[in-house]
Design an enzyme around this catalytic site. Structure first.
Site, PDB file in Angstrom:
ATOM      1  CB  CYS A   1      19.799  68.567  34.193  1.00 14.78           C
ATOM      2  SG  CYS A   1      19.895  67.468  35.607  1.00 14.78           S
TER       3      CYS A   1
ATOM      4  CG  HIS B   1      23.534  70.733  33.835  1.00 15.45           C
ATOM      5  ND1 HIS B   1      23.135  71.173  35.080  1.00 15.45           N
ATOM      6  CD2 HIS B   1      23.433  69.379  33.860  1.00 15.45           C
ATOM      7  CE1 HIS B   1      22.800  70.122  35.814  1.00 15.45           C
ATOM      8  NE2 HIS B   1      22.984  69.032  35.104  1.00 15.45           N
TER       9      HIS B   1
ATOM     10  CG  ASN C   1      23.638  67.949  38.771  1.00 21.73           C
ATOM     11  OD1 ASN C   1      22.722  68.755  38.578  1.00 21.73           O
ATOM     12  ND2 ASN C   1      23.854  66.929  37.967  1.00 21.73           N
TER      13      ASN C   1
HETATM   14  N1  COA Z   1      32.395  56.466  46.045  1.00 16.66           N
HETATM   15  C1  COA Z   1      33.232  55.444  45.780  1.00 16.66           C
HETATM   16  N2  COA Z   1      33.051  54.605  44.755  1.00 16.66           N
HETATM   17  C2  COA Z   1      31.988  54.807  43.965  1.00 16.66           C
HETATM   18  C3  COA Z   1      31.073  55.859  44.191  1.00 16.66           C
HETATM   19  C4  COA Z   1      31.318  56.705  45.291  1.00 16.66           C
HETATM   20  N3  COA Z   1      30.516  57.763  45.584  1.00 16.66           N
HETATM   21  N4  COA Z   1      30.127  55.821  43.225  1.00 16.66           N
HETATM   22  C5  COA Z   1      30.418  54.788  42.432  1.00 16.66           C
HETATM   23  N5  COA Z   1      31.541  54.174  42.870  1.00 16.66           N
HETATM   24  C6  COA Z   1      32.222  52.992  42.338  1.00 16.66           C
HETATM   25  C7  COA Z   1      31.320  52.130  41.512  1.00 16.66           C
HETATM   26  O1  COA Z   1      30.537  51.295  42.340  1.00 16.66           O
HETATM   27  C8  COA Z   1      32.301  51.344  40.696  1.00 16.66           C
HETATM   28  O2  COA Z   1      32.811  50.306  41.460  1.00 16.66           O
HETATM   29  P1  COA Z   1      33.141  48.867  40.761  1.00 16.66           P
HETATM   30  O3  COA Z   1      34.175  49.173  39.732  1.00 16.66           O
HETATM   31  O4  COA Z   1      33.604  48.069  41.917  1.00 16.66           O
HETATM   32  O5  COA Z   1      31.824  48.435  40.169  1.00 16.66           O
HETATM   33  C9  COA Z   1      33.429  52.359  40.482  1.00 16.66           C
HETATM   34  O6  COA Z   1      33.237  53.399  41.442  1.00 16.66           O
HETATM   35  C10 COA Z   1      33.429  52.959  39.099  1.00 16.66           C
HETATM   36  O7  COA Z   1      32.081  53.318  38.805  1.00 16.66           O
HETATM   37  P2  COA Z   1      31.702  54.013  37.470  1.00 16.66           P
HETATM   38  O8  COA Z   1      30.241  54.314  37.470  1.00 16.66           O
HETATM   39  O9  COA Z   1      32.240  53.237  36.327  1.00 16.66           O
HETATM   40  O10 COA Z   1      32.554  55.339  37.679  1.00 16.66           O
HETATM   41  P3  COA Z   1      32.743  56.527  36.716  1.00 16.66           P
HETATM   42  O11 COA Z   1      34.161  56.808  36.555  1.00 16.66           O
HETATM   43  O12 COA Z   1      31.893  56.379  35.506  1.00 16.66           O
HETATM   44  O13 COA Z   1      32.146  57.719  37.587  1.00 16.66           O
HETATM   45  C11 COA Z   1      30.121  58.974  37.785  1.00 16.66           C
HETATM   46  C12 COA Z   1      30.805  57.656  38.060  1.00 16.66           C
HETATM   47  C13 COA Z   1      28.669  58.889  38.237  1.00 16.66           C
HETATM   48  C14 COA Z   1      30.827  60.065  38.573  1.00 16.66           C
HETATM   49  C15 COA Z   1      30.203  59.258  36.270  1.00 16.66           C
HETATM   50  O14 COA Z   1      29.760  58.146  35.533  1.00 16.66           O
HETATM   51  C16 COA Z   1      29.422  60.450  35.901  1.00 16.66           C
HETATM   52  O15 COA Z   1      29.767  61.540  36.253  1.00 16.66           O
HETATM   53  N6  COA Z   1      28.320  60.302  35.125  1.00 16.66           N
HETATM   54  C17 COA Z   1      27.463  61.386  34.802  1.00 16.66           C
HETATM   55  C18 COA Z   1      26.574  61.678  35.970  1.00 16.66           C
HETATM   56  C19 COA Z   1      25.837  62.974  35.815  1.00 16.66           C
HETATM   57  O16 COA Z   1      26.409  63.969  35.489  1.00 16.66           O
HETATM   58  N7  COA Z   1      24.530  62.936  36.061  1.00 16.66           N
HETATM   59  C20 COA Z   1      23.712  64.058  35.973  1.00 16.66           C
HETATM   60  C21 COA Z   1      23.493  64.403  34.535  1.00 16.66           C
HETATM   61  S1  COA Z   1      22.376  65.706  34.330  1.00 16.66           S
END
Ligand code: COA
Length: 343
Positions: free
Chosen positions: A121, A263, A293
């Protein structure tokens, strides 16, 4: 970080001369995803800020999007000639050769230098650094830098988190040799990496590591894997630090920044970055709600969309930053020039 000793006062600067973006026509909404995965529109919107994303139809590869965006950037620059083509991508058409030579050929650019930039990215920011170097070293007078991805090809259809984030698209700029004090001149490009955290964002398979393992490929090893929470923290910290270094190199304070072009990873990352840098939402450019993204395509597509919509205007002092797998990150500054996005 980039040292002062590398800067030659009389070296030409890379100056933005044109910009263009292209997204495929397919639209995948959160409701579409909810119909086949255990997720909801509300979850995706509240955790990522994404409402829908663009997807390439079957048969469309990264070079197809890159050619479309590149053509628009060349039109915007008012000249079909460049000396080098760089394609930043993590979803090249093939493992080898690079995608850029094919893009250059299809754009009718002749026997120009052409290669890919692999920084996930952060690829567009890395590309700006490379293009600045090519221009400063007088290897090239004009460079077409494209970020292009068909990320939906690396999404595990069972992975609801990754499926919610990733999308397809391309953006491009033309850079020409100019002077550091003119509008469009790219400032110091601050770049960094941390290979000790490579596991956080990764496509594990498809390379020599897997082939040399002595085992058949693990099912799903060609899909993108992410450790979301840690990525979130690293993204905010690394983009903030790189941005501060780029601002310092430009002699700007965060209050001098008219627009932040970060980004488009996730709206919550962007909000946290804005808080860290003290740049409120009204001075941040964003297209993530409709575009998702798009990795290396994200920043140039954002520039093209924002310039088209009048959110980014000539004279705006712009801070650019990105973060991605590697880990890799980068930031730079420029004053937005008087360019009209090509179409
Ligand atoms: N729909 C519903 N629930 C979802 C889900 C979806 N699409 N994706 C994950 N979950 C669930 C998880 O399984 C977890 O469930 P659990 O508590 O029963 O285990 C819960 O939501 C919380 O997951 P978590 O990963 O802790 O959520 P979060 O608040 O951290 O949000 C992201 C997840 C991925 C949105 C967040 O971590 C994020 O944005 N990270 C950066 C990702 C990114 O930008 N990547 C590219 C970088 S270049």
């Amino acid at each position: 970080m980039n040292g002062d000793q590398l800067t030659r006062a009389d070296a030409p600067a890379a100056v933005v001369a044109g910009v263009g973006g292209h997204v495929p026509s397919g639209v995948l909404t959160n409701d579409d995803l909810s119909a086949r995965l255990d997720t909801t529109d509300d979850w995706i919107r509240s955790r990522t800020g994404i409402a829908r994303r663009r997807v390439a139809p079957r048969g469309t590869a990264t070079s197809d999007l890159a050619v479309a965006a590149g053509r628009r950037a060349l039109r915007s620059a008012g000249s079909p000639t460049v000396d080098a083509v760089l394609v930043a991508t993590m979803t090249p058409d093939h493992q080898a050769p690079a995608t850029a030579p094919e893009v250059a050929a299809r754009l009718g650019l002749g026997d120009v230098a052409a290669f890919d930039v692999g920084a996930m990215c952060s690829g567009f920011l890395y590309g700006l650094g490379v293009a600045s170097g090519l221009i400063a070293g007088r290897v090239a007078g004009r460079v077409l830098l494209i970020g292009a991805e068909v990320l939906t090809t690396v999404v595990d259809p069972e992975d609801r988190t990754v499926a919610a984030l990733l999308a397809d698209g391309a953006g491009a700029v033309v850079l020409r040799a100019g002077t550091p004090d003119e509008p469009g001149a790219v400032g110091r490009v601050v770049l960094g990496s941390d290979g000790t955290r490579g596991e956080l964002l990764k496509i594990p398979g498809g390379g020599s590591r897997e082939r040399q393992s002595g085992h058949p490929p693990t099912p799903g090893s060609a899909y993108f894997r992410m450790r979301g929470r840690e990525v979130f923290r690293q993204a905010v910290e690394r983009m903030s630090d790189a941005s501060r270094a780029a601002l310092e190199a430009a002699g700007w304070k965060s209050g001098d920044v008219d627009r932040l072009a970060a980004h488009q990873a996730n709206a919550r990352i962007l909000a946290a970055l804005g808080t860290e840098l003290d740049i409120p939402a009204e001075r941040q450019l964003s297209n993530i709600a409709g575009t998702g993204n798009t990795a290396a395509a994200s920043v140039p597509l954002l520039l093209a969309d924002s310039a088209r919509d009048g959110e980014l205007r000539p004279g705006h002092r712009l801070l650019l930053t990105a973060f991605g797998g590697g880990l890799t990150w980068g930031a730079t500054t420029l004053v937005w020039p008087d360019v009209v996005p090509g179409h």
